[in-house]
Write a protein that holds these residues in place. Sequence first.
Motif, short mmCIF file in Angstrom:
data_model
loop_
_atom_site.label_atom_id
_atom_site.label_comp_id
_atom_site.label_asym_id
_atom_site.label_seq_id
_atom_site.Cartn_x
_atom_site.Cartn_y
_atom_site.Cartn_z
N MET A 164 -10.89 -32.93 30.24
CA MET A 164 -12.01 -32.39 31.00
C MET A 164 -12.80 -33.53 31.62
SD MET A 164 -14.85 -29.63 29.77
CE MET A 164 -13.57 -28.41 29.78
N SER A 165 -13.22 -33.35 32.88
CA SER A 165 -13.90 -34.43 33.60
C SER A 165 -15.28 -34.67 33.03
CB SER A 165 -14.02 -34.07 35.08
OG SER A 165 -14.97 -33.04 35.25
N THR A 166 -15.81 -35.85 33.35
CA THR A 166 -17.17 -36.17 32.93
C THR A 166 -18.16 -35.18 33.49
OG1 THR A 166 -16.59 -38.50 32.86
CG2 THR A 166 -18.94 -37.96 32.94
N GLU A 167 -17.91 -34.73 34.76
CA GLU A 167 -18.84 -33.79 35.40
C GLU A 167 -18.95 -32.50 34.61
OE1 GLU A 167 -19.65 -31.79 39.77
OE2 GLU A 167 -17.69 -32.59 39.30
N GLN A 168 -17.85 -32.02 34.03
CA GLN A 168 -17.88 -30.75 33.34
C GLN A 168 -18.15 -30.90 31.85
OE1 GLN A 168 -14.43 -28.42 34.22
NE2 GLN A 168 -15.05 -28.02 36.31
N SER A 169 -17.96 -32.07 31.26
CA SER A 169 -18.21 -32.21 29.84
C SER A 169 -19.67 -32.57 29.56
CB SER A 169 -17.28 -33.27 29.23
OG SER A 169 -17.48 -34.52 29.87
N THR A 170 -20.40 -32.98 30.59
CA THR A 170 -21.85 -33.16 30.47
C THR A 170 -22.51 -32.13 31.37
OG1 THR A 170 -21.86 -34.77 32.27
CG2 THR A 170 -21.59 -35.62 30.03
N PHE A 171 -23.60 -31.59 30.92
CA PHE A 171 -24.21 -30.52 31.70
C PHE A 171 -25.73 -30.55 31.53
CE2 PHE A 171 -22.48 -29.00 27.67
CZ PHE A 171 -23.59 -28.51 27.03
N ASP A 172 -26.39 -30.01 32.52
CA ASP A 172 -27.84 -29.84 32.53
C ASP A 172 -28.09 -28.44 33.06
OD1 ASP A 172 -30.54 -29.76 32.92
OD2 ASP A 172 -30.64 -31.50 34.25
N LEU A 173 -28.36 -27.51 32.18
CA LEU A 173 -28.43 -26.11 32.56
C LEU A 173 -29.67 -25.77 33.38
CD1 LEU A 173 -27.13 -24.49 29.26
CD2 LEU A 173 -25.92 -24.79 31.42
N ASP A 174 -30.57 -26.73 33.55
CA ASP A 174 -31.76 -26.48 34.37
C ASP A 174 -31.76 -27.31 35.65
OD1 ASP A 174 -33.32 -24.52 32.87
OD2 ASP A 174 -33.36 -26.05 31.30
N SER A 175 -30.66 -27.98 35.95
CA SER A 175 -30.62 -28.80 37.16
C SER A 175 -30.74 -27.95 38.42
CB SER A 175 -29.33 -29.62 37.20
OG SER A 175 -28.20 -28.77 37.19
N TRP A 176 -30.37 -26.67 38.34
CA TRP A 176 -30.48 -25.79 39.51
C TRP A 176 -31.92 -25.62 39.97
CZ3 TRP A 176 -33.43 -21.34 39.09
CH2 TRP A 176 -33.74 -20.91 37.80
N ARG A 177 -32.86 -25.85 39.10
CA ARG A 177 -34.27 -25.65 39.45
C ARG A 177 -34.74 -26.65 40.51
NH1 ARG A 177 -36.42 -22.01 35.88
NH2 ARG A 177 -35.30 -21.76 33.89
N THR A 178 -34.01 -27.73 40.70
CA THR A 178 -34.38 -28.72 41.73
C THR A 178 -33.71 -28.42 43.06
OG1 THR A 178 -32.55 -30.21 41.19
CG2 THR A 178 -34.59 -30.45 39.92
N ARG A 179 -32.90 -27.35 43.14
CA ARG A 179 -32.17 -27.02 44.36
C ARG A 179 -32.77 -25.79 45.05
NH1 ARG A 179 -27.01 -29.52 44.12
NH2 ARG A 179 -27.20 -31.27 42.68
N PRO A 180 -32.52 -25.61 46.33
CA PRO A 180 -32.98 -24.39 47.01
C PRO A 180 -32.31 -23.15 46.39
CG PRO A 180 -32.23 -26.05 48.59
CD PRO A 180 -31.81 -26.53 47.23
N ALA A 181 -33.13 -22.22 45.96
CA ALA A 181 -32.62 -20.99 45.31
C ALA A 181 -32.90 -19.80 46.22
CB ALA A 181 -33.28 -20.80 43.95
N LEU A 182 -31.88 -19.36 46.93
CA LEU A 182 -32.03 -18.24 47.86
C LEU A 182 -31.97 -16.91 47.13
CD1 LEU A 182 -29.70 -19.51 50.74
CD2 LEU A 182 -32.18 -19.81 50.49
N GLN A 183 -32.54 -15.89 47.77
CA GLN A 183 -32.46 -14.51 47.30
C GLN A 183 -33.10 -14.29 45.93
OE1 GLN A 183 -31.36 -11.80 48.97
NE2 GLN A 183 -30.77 -12.96 50.79
N GLN A 184 -34.08 -15.12 45.58
CA GLN A 184 -34.79 -14.93 44.31
C GLN A 184 -36.05 -14.10 44.52
OE1 GLN A 184 -33.09 -16.31 41.36
NE2 GLN A 184 -31.78 -16.13 43.17
N PRO A 185 -36.39 -13.21 43.61
CA PRO A 185 -37.62 -12.43 43.76
C PRO A 185 -38.85 -13.34 43.70
CG PRO A 185 -36.22 -11.56 42.00
CD PRO A 185 -35.67 -12.89 42.37
N GLN A 186 -39.88 -12.95 44.42
CA GLN A 186 -41.17 -13.61 44.31
C GLN A 186 -41.97 -12.90 43.23
OE1 GLN A 186 -41.94 -16.49 46.10
NE2 GLN A 186 -39.75 -16.27 46.56
N TRP A 187 -42.03 -13.50 42.06
CA TRP A 187 -42.74 -12.88 40.94
C TRP A 187 -44.25 -13.16 41.07
CZ3 TRP A 187 -39.16 -10.01 38.81
CH2 TRP A 187 -37.85 -10.48 38.67
#
Length: 449
Positions: A1-24
Motif C-alpha cells: 500500500m502506498s504512503t498516500e493511502q497508509s497515512t490519512f487525515d480524515l479532516d483534510s477535506w475541511r480545507t478544500r472547497p466543499a460544494l453542495q453542502q447545506p448552509q446550517w
Amino acid sequence: MSTEQSTFDLDSWRTRPALQQPQWDDPEEVRSATAELAGLPPLVFAGECDQLKERLAAVARGEAFVLQGGDCAETFSGASADAVRNKLKTLLQMAVVLTYAASVPVVKIGRMGGQFAKPRSKPTETRDGVALPAYRGDAVNGLEFTPQARRNDPSRLVRAYHCSAVTLNLCRAFTTGGYADLRQAHAWNQDFVAGSPAGQRYERLAGEIDRALSFMAACKIDPEEFHGVEFYSSHEALILEYERALTRIDARTGLPYDVSAHMVWIGERTRDLDGAHVEFLRQIRNPIGVKLGPTTSPDDALALIDRLNPDREPGRLTFITRMGAGRIRDGLPPLVEKVSQSGAPVAWVCDPMHGNTFEAPSGHKTRRFDDVLDEVAGFFEVHRALGTHPGGIHIEFTGDDVTECVGGGHEIVEDDLHQRYETACDPRLNRSQSLDLAFMVAEMYRETR
C-alpha cells in the motif's frame, strides 16, 4: 500500500472547497448531531466493504455484472416494511432475469439505506414570489414548501442514520431469511403477473428456473447460493459532515472505512480533483464510485484514478457514466480507450437516467423509457467495439406502480404523469419498466459475449 493511502487525515477535506453542502444556521447544532452520529454503531462492517470490493474486481475483469438501483432520494416515510420489500423484490427480479437470461453473476447493490440527500442546481426555490431554501433531501430539510420545513436542520442527519438502519435491517432479513430463496421467484410475482406484459414474461422465465432447479435437486445439487443473496448498500457521499461522523478505523487493518454504506460515490457536480469530496473519499477504504458526465475528458478520468486509486487496487474504483442517449456514443469511447490503455482496473457502469431528464408540458420532470434504453444500448455498443467489458447499470426505480417515466410496456404517456407521480426528486422507473429494462439488458449483454 502506498504512503498516500497508509497515512490519512480524515479532516483534510475541511480545507478544500466543499460544494453542495447545506448552509446550517447553528454550528452548535451541527456539532451536537455529528457527535451523536460518531457514537452510534456502524451501519455496515469493513469486512463487508472488502467483500464488495472483491465482487467489483470481478466486474472489472469482465466476470460479473453490477445491478445498482433504488430511489432517487429516499424519504423518512419510505423506510417502511412494504416500501423496502417492494424495492428489494424488484431488484431481485431484475437480478434473476440478468443472471438467468444473460448467464452472468450479478452484484446486487441497492441505492438504499442512505440516499437521503441530493445535490441541487440552485440553492433556493421560488414559488409565487416566495423564495425558500431548495429541498436537499430528508437528511437536510423537508419537501413541504414552508419556512419551517425548508429550514436546514442538522438533527435530520441523525434521523437519516436511524432510517438507514431500519432499511438495512429489513434488507438483511429479507435477503438471508428465506425471502430471497430462488424457489420464491414465482411468489415475488403473484401480485404482478396478471396485468403486466413484463410480469408475464418474467413468469415464463421463472418456470424455466423451476425446471432447472428440479433437475438439480434430482441430481442432489442444492447450492447455498440458491437460498439467499449477497446485497450491498450504496449512496452518494454528499453531506460530508455525515460521512465523516460515520467513518471508523477498522480494528483489523487500522484503516478508515465509511460505515454508512458498503459503497459510496462522488457525483458529477462534486468530482473536482481539488475539492472536498475527492479529498475525503480518497482516504477511506470502501469501494467508491465517480459519476462521469458528458464534459469529462480522458485526462479527467486518469487524474481521478491517480487521486482515488493510486495503487490500482482491483475493485476499488467504479466509473458510473451518465452521458445522455444523444452523447454516449461519442463521449464514452475516448474515456474507455484511455483508461484501458493505462491498465487501471476500473468497473464501468452505465447510469442511463440522469442524462435523459426533461420537463413535460404539465411541469413534471420525466424521462422517456426509450431514451434510457438507448443510452444503455450505446454503452454496450461502445464496449463491444472496444473489446472492453460493459460492467453494469445504475438506475433509479421503485417497486410501486408509479407514473413518472413515459413509455415502457404499459405505454405511459405524458398525460398520465399526474396519476401517480410520487417521487420526492427525480422520476423513477416503475416495476414494469424496470423488468422490461432487465430483459433488454440481458439480451444486449449476451450479444457482447
